[in-house]
Design a protein around this motif. Structure first.
Motif, PDB file in Angstrom:
ATOM      1  N   THR A   2       0.792  -1.216   0.000  1.00  0.00           N
ATOM      2  CA  THR A   2       0.000   0.000   0.000  1.00  0.00           C
ATOM      3  C   THR A   2       0.829   1.272   0.000  1.00  0.00           C
ATOM      4  O   THR A   2       0.372   2.299  -0.472  1.00  0.00           O
ATOM      5  CB  THR A   2      -0.926   0.024   1.228  1.00  0.00           C
ATOM      6  OG1 THR A   2      -0.137  -0.134   2.404  1.00  0.00           O
ATOM      7  CG2 THR A   2      -1.952  -1.097   1.155  1.00  0.00           C
ATOM      8  N   THR A  39      -3.207  -1.902   5.627  1.00  0.00           N
ATOM      9  CA  THR A  39      -4.562  -2.145   6.089  1.00  0.00           C
ATOM     10  C   THR A  39      -4.800  -3.645   5.970  1.00  0.00           C
ATOM     11  O   THR A  39      -4.574  -4.240   4.923  1.00  0.00           O
ATOM     12  CB  THR A  39      -5.597  -1.382   5.247  1.00  0.00           C
ATOM     13  OG1 THR A  39      -5.448  -1.729   3.874  1.00  0.00           O
ATOM     14  CG2 THR A  39      -5.420   0.116   5.407  1.00  0.00           C
ATOM     15  N   GLY A  40      -5.236  -4.262   7.040  1.00  0.00           N
ATOM     16  CA  GLY A  40      -5.354  -5.714   7.048  1.00  0.00           C
ATOM     17  C   GLY A  40      -4.109  -6.344   7.617  1.00  0.00           C
ATOM     18  O   GLY A  40      -3.271  -5.688   8.229  1.00  0.00           O
TER      19      GLY A  40
END
Length: 244
Positions: A2, A39-40
């Motif tokens: 990301t 994220t995650g």
């Protein structure tokens, strides 16, 4: 993956003694994940080239990752790469973490497999590059190493993603500081960024944007040549959550 800005976390730490395991990933490794903006569940790739891709260490790292909440995979180069598409595999990760050992051997083996250029592209794509000791020096022009024997020597053929020298274990090995000063003073190394044990340096692109620490009282340092002499400046690191 990301994060989009090229980011490196170069450290003299990240592996802490475990309670029920051989070791745990400390706040420095968690900070590398934070820098990725994950994220995650984080995807972390471990490169153990500097230690010869030891199977026992890989198992210990997997236990540490389980405790840390990471999905850990390994890129092995001994006796052959364990994946066909090295670049594609690394581009799928949030963080690449390089463990310690022989930086001279690491650089030689990486170049045989084209990882020097692959890692540059992976860094430019936004995967966070990080590591400890040899896994720190490798990103720079060079640094100080015991790769060649007990007597510390310089290594000057690093990947050069960062246009500086690097001094690791600056407080815990007596020969590190004077050798860095000599190498900077005589021009063998450019301006050199150094870390005490437990400290990491954060770069966005090639800019040093801060120092962080998982151990109280430790420091980071910039050593420059001024009129043929080495001049050292201390940088106070920010304490990371969970520091000891």
């Amino acid at each position: 993956m990301t994060n989009r800005e090229p980011t490196i976390l170069a450290t003299s730490g990240g592996h802490l003694p475990g309670v029920r395991t051989a070791f745990e990933f400390g706040p420095l490794v968690h900070h590398a994940v934070d820098l990725a903006g994950v994220t995650g569940r984080p995807r972390v790739c471990h490169l153990g080239t500097a230690g010869g891709d030891q199977a026992g260490f890989r198992g210990e790292a997997e236990e540490a990752a389980r405790l840390g909440g990471f999905d850990l995979v390994h890129l092995r180069l001994f006796t052959m790469p364990n994946v066909e598409d090295l670049e594609g595999f690394l581009l799928e990760q949030d963080v690449v973490w390089v463990s310690g050992g022989s930086v001279a051997n690491l650089l030689a083996v990486w170049r045989v497999h084209g990882l020097d250029q692959i890692l540059r592209r992976v860094w430019e794509a936004g995967v966070v590059l990080a590591g400890v000791s040899a896994g720190s020096i490798c990103w720079y022009v060079g640094g100080t190493t015991d790769s060649f024997g007990p007597e510390l020597r310089s290594v000057t053929n690093g990947l050069g993603l960062l246009p500086f020298g690097n001094g690791v274990h600056y407080d815990s090995e007596a020969g590190r500081r004077p050798l860095v000063h000599r190498l900077v003073a005589d021009g063998s190394l450019p301006t050199t960024h150094c870390t005490d044990d437990g400290v990491g340096l954060v770069y966005r692109g090639t800019d040093l944007v801060g120092a962080v620490s998982e151990r109280a009282g430790q420091g980071a340092y910039v050593v420059r040549a001024v009129d043929g002499a080495a001049v050292e400046e201390r940088i106070e690191p920010v304490a990371l959550r969970g520091s000891r």
